[in-house]
Scaffold this motif. Structure first.
Motif, PDB file in Angstrom:
ATOM      1  N   ILE A  65       0.865  -1.178   0.000  1.00 18.69           N
ATOM      2  CA  ILE A  65       0.000   0.000   0.000  1.00 18.69           C
ATOM      3  C   ILE A  65       0.902   1.228   0.000  1.00 18.69           C
ATOM      4  N   LEU A  66       0.582   2.186  -0.869  1.00 17.04           N
ATOM      5  CA  LEU A  66       1.372   3.418  -0.955  1.00 17.04           C
ATOM      6  C   LEU A  66       0.693   4.568  -0.219  1.00 17.04           C
ATOM      7  N   ASP A  67       1.491   5.523   0.182  1.00 15.92           N
ATOM      8  CA  ASP A  67       1.004   6.749   0.798  1.00 15.92           C
ATOM      9  C   ASP A  67       0.673   7.723  -0.322  1.00 15.92           C
ATOM     10  N   GLY A  68      -0.594   8.058  -0.475  1.00 15.96           N
ATOM     11  CA  GLY A  68      -1.029   9.001  -1.493  1.00 15.96           C
ATOM     12  C   GLY A  68      -1.055  10.407  -0.935  1.00 15.96           C
ATOM     13  N   VAL A  69      -0.136  11.234  -1.379  1.00 19.42           N
ATOM     14  CA  VAL A  69      -0.038  12.614  -0.908  1.00 19.42           C
ATOM     15  C   VAL A  69      -0.623  13.495  -2.003  1.00 19.42           C
ATOM     16  N   PHE A  70      -1.937  13.733  -1.906  1.00 18.43           N
ATOM     17  CA  PHE A  70      -2.642  14.425  -2.983  1.00 18.43           C
ATOM     18  C   PHE A  70      -3.219  15.779  -2.581  1.00 18.43           C
ATOM     19  N   SER A  71      -2.926  16.260  -1.368  1.00 25.17           N
ATOM     20  CA  SER A  71      -3.438  17.570  -0.963  1.00 25.17           C
ATOM     21  C   SER A  71      -2.478  18.696  -1.338  1.00 25.17           C
ATOM     22  N   HIS A  72      -1.237  18.349  -1.605  1.00 21.08           N
ATOM     23  CA  HIS A  72      -0.225  19.339  -1.955  1.00 21.08           C
ATOM     24  C   HIS A  72       0.866  18.647  -2.766  1.00 21.08           C
ATOM     25  N   VAL A 141      -2.649   8.798 -11.913  1.00 24.25           N
ATOM     26  CA  VAL A 141      -1.646   8.349 -10.954  1.00 24.25           C
ATOM     27  C   VAL A 141      -2.071   7.040 -10.279  1.00 24.25           C
ATOM     28  N   LEU A 142      -3.285   6.999  -9.767  1.00 24.72           N
ATOM     29  CA  LEU A 142      -3.743   5.789  -9.072  1.00 24.72           C
ATOM     30  C   LEU A 142      -3.709   4.585 -10.000  1.00 24.72           C
ATOM     31  N   ALA A 143      -4.249   4.735 -11.204  1.00 27.40           N
ATOM     32  CA  ALA A 143      -4.289   3.623 -12.160  1.00 27.40           C
ATOM     33  C   ALA A 143      -2.883   3.145 -12.502  1.00 27.40           C
ATOM     34  N   HIS A 144      -1.961   4.068 -12.642  1.00 25.76           N
ATOM     35  CA  HIS A 144      -0.568   3.717 -12.968  1.00 25.76           C
ATOM     36  C   HIS A 144       0.010   2.752 -11.937  1.00 25.76           C
ATOM     37  N   TRP A 145      -0.121   3.108 -10.663  1.00 30.82           N
ATOM     38  CA  TRP A 145       0.476   2.287  -9.603  1.00 30.82           C
ATOM     39  C   TRP A 145      -0.326   1.022  -9.345  1.00 30.82           C
ATOM     40  N   LEU A 146      -1.634   1.080  -9.513  1.00 28.89           N
ATOM     41  CA  LEU A 146      -2.444  -0.135  -9.362  1.00 28.89           C
ATOM     42  C   LEU A 146      -2.075  -1.145 -10.444  1.00 28.89           C
ATOM     43  N   ARG A 147      -1.840  -0.684 -11.677  1.00 34.22           N
ATOM     44  CA  ARG A 147      -1.426  -1.590 -12.756  1.00 34.22           C
ATOM     45  C   ARG A 147      -0.087  -2.244 -12.454  1.00 34.22           C
ATOM     46  N   LEU A 148       0.740  -1.549 -11.698  1.00 32.99           N
ATOM     47  CA  LEU A 148       2.046  -2.090 -11.338  1.00 32.99           C
ATOM     48  C   LEU A 148       1.930  -3.141 -10.240  1.00 32.99           C
ATOM     49  N   GLY A 149       0.773  -3.193  -9.573  1.00 34.60           N
ATOM     50  CA  GLY A 149       0.560  -4.213  -8.551  1.00 34.60           C
ATOM     51  C   GLY A 149       0.306  -3.716  -7.153  1.00 34.60           C
ATOM     52  N   VAL A 150       0.319  -2.396  -6.959  1.00 36.26           N
ATOM     53  CA  VAL A 150       0.008  -1.840  -5.640  1.00 36.26           C
ATOM     54  C   VAL A 150      -1.429  -2.220  -5.285  1.00 36.26           C
ATOM     55  N   MET A 151      -1.658  -2.569  -4.030  1.00 41.68           N
ATOM     56  CA  MET A 151      -2.971  -3.039  -3.583  1.00 41.68           C
ATOM     57  C   MET A 151      -3.902  -1.916  -3.126  1.00 41.68           C
ATOM     58  N   GLY A 152      -3.350  -0.753  -2.820  1.00 42.12           N
ATOM     59  CA  GLY A 152      -4.188   0.340  -2.354  1.00 42.12           C
ATOM     60  C   GLY A 152      -3.351   1.526  -1.930  1.00 42.12           C
ATOM     61  N   PHE A 153      -4.037   2.532  -1.397  1.00 41.49           N
ATOM     62  CA  PHE A 153      -3.399   3.773  -0.984  1.00 41.49           C
ATOM     63  C   PHE A 153      -3.895   4.193   0.381  1.00 41.49           C
ATOM     64  N   ARG A 154      -3.005   4.700   1.185  1.00 40.55           N
ATOM     65  CA  ARG A 154      -3.351   5.415   2.408  1.00 40.55           C
ATOM     66  C   ARG A 154      -3.320   6.885   2.020  1.00 40.55           C
ATOM     67  N   LEU A 155      -4.288   7.661   2.414  1.00 44.97           N
ATOM     68  CA  LEU A 155      -4.336   9.065   2.027  1.00 44.97           C
ATOM     69  C   LEU A 155      -3.747   9.939   3.123  1.00 44.97           C
ATOM     70  N   ASP A 156      -2.695  10.640   2.777  1.00 48.87           N
ATOM     71  CA  ASP A 156      -2.093  11.596   3.690  1.00 48.87           C
ATOM     72  C   ASP A 156      -3.090  12.730   3.931  1.00 48.87           C
ATOM     73  N   VAL A 157      -3.174  13.185   5.129  1.00 44.66           N
ATOM     74  CA  VAL A 157      -4.081  14.247   5.581  1.00 44.66           C
ATOM     75  C   VAL A 157      -5.483  14.102   4.973  1.00 44.66           C
ATOM     76  N   ALA A 158      -6.030  12.915   5.058  1.00 42.97           N
ATOM     77  CA  ALA A 158      -7.365  12.653   4.501  1.00 42.97           C
ATOM     78  C   ALA A 158      -8.413  13.590   5.090  1.00 42.97           C
ATOM     79  N   ASP A 159      -8.210  13.997   6.344  1.00 40.69           N
ATOM     80  CA  ASP A 159      -9.165  14.904   6.973  1.00 40.69           C
ATOM     81  C   ASP A 159      -9.158  16.287   6.323  1.00 40.69           C
ATOM     82  N   GLU A 160      -8.153  16.579   5.522  1.00 43.44           N
ATOM     83  CA  GLU A 160      -8.060  17.868   4.848  1.00 43.44           C
ATOM     84  C   GLU A 160      -8.466  17.777   3.365  1.00 43.44           C
TER      85      GLU A 160
END
Length: 174
Positions: A65-72, A141-160
């Motif tokens: 699982i990757l850390d998705g840093v998508f707020s900044h 971005v998500l599709a790229h890494w999922l195609r590579l085999g990543v199982m999911g993402f944790r969202l950095d600062v999801a509350d924001e």
């Protein structure tokens, strides 16, 4: 590097998923200032190395699982490009940049919304259609890494992050 040898040990402990802090190209060691969402930071190896690691982990029954840093992003990113490190025009370099609409400038180019007022971390306007497409689109971005085999993402600062944005990301990952 190093963790590959530990996969059997991790499996023996009952580990079924590895959550990795940001792996995207970045100018810092913490990598929460993403420079390029489509590249593994060279200090971690190549995309091929990463794909091999994902396969090896999967062979041991462990998902990644990757850390998705998508707020900044990073100010020194291909999208903002404040330092001019990238050949393409970033938002900081001109209103004609394809990334300009992702950011909120108060006084162009030097005064812009930043994550917790850190100028090195310019905020993105997550619901901007081109940003949504870039992150969660069919070839995003998500599709790229999922195609590579990543199982999911944790969202950095999801509350924001805006709830509608999170729902869009969830649909893409599902």
């Amino acid at each position: 590097n190093g963790i590959r040898e530990k996969l059997p040990y991790l499996k023996s402990l009952g580990v079924s998923y590895l959550y990795l802090n940001p792996v995207f190209e970045s100018g810092s060691n913490h990598r929460y200032d993403t420079a390029d969402y489509h590249r593994i930071d060279p200090i971690l190896g190549t995309e091929g190395d990463f794909a091999d690691f994902i396969l090896e982990a999967r062979d041991h029954g462990i998902g990644v699982i990757l850390d998705g840093v998508f707020s900044h992003t990073g100010a020194d990113s291909r999208y903002f490009n404040r330092d001019g490190r990238y050949p393409d025009r970033g938002a900081y370099q001109g209103k004609d940049s394809p990334y300009y609409e992702w950011y909120t400038f108060h006084t162009f180019p030097d005064v812009y919304d930043c994550w917790w007022n850190f100028p090195s971390l310019p905020n993105v306007a997550e619901m901007t259609p081109s940003y949504v497409e870039f992150v969660a689109g069919e070839n995003g971005v998500l599709a790229h890494w999922l195609r590579l085999g990543v199982m999911g993402f944790r969202l950095d600062v999801a509350d924001e992050l805006p709830d509608p944005f999170i729902r869009i990301l969830r649909r893409r990952v599902k």
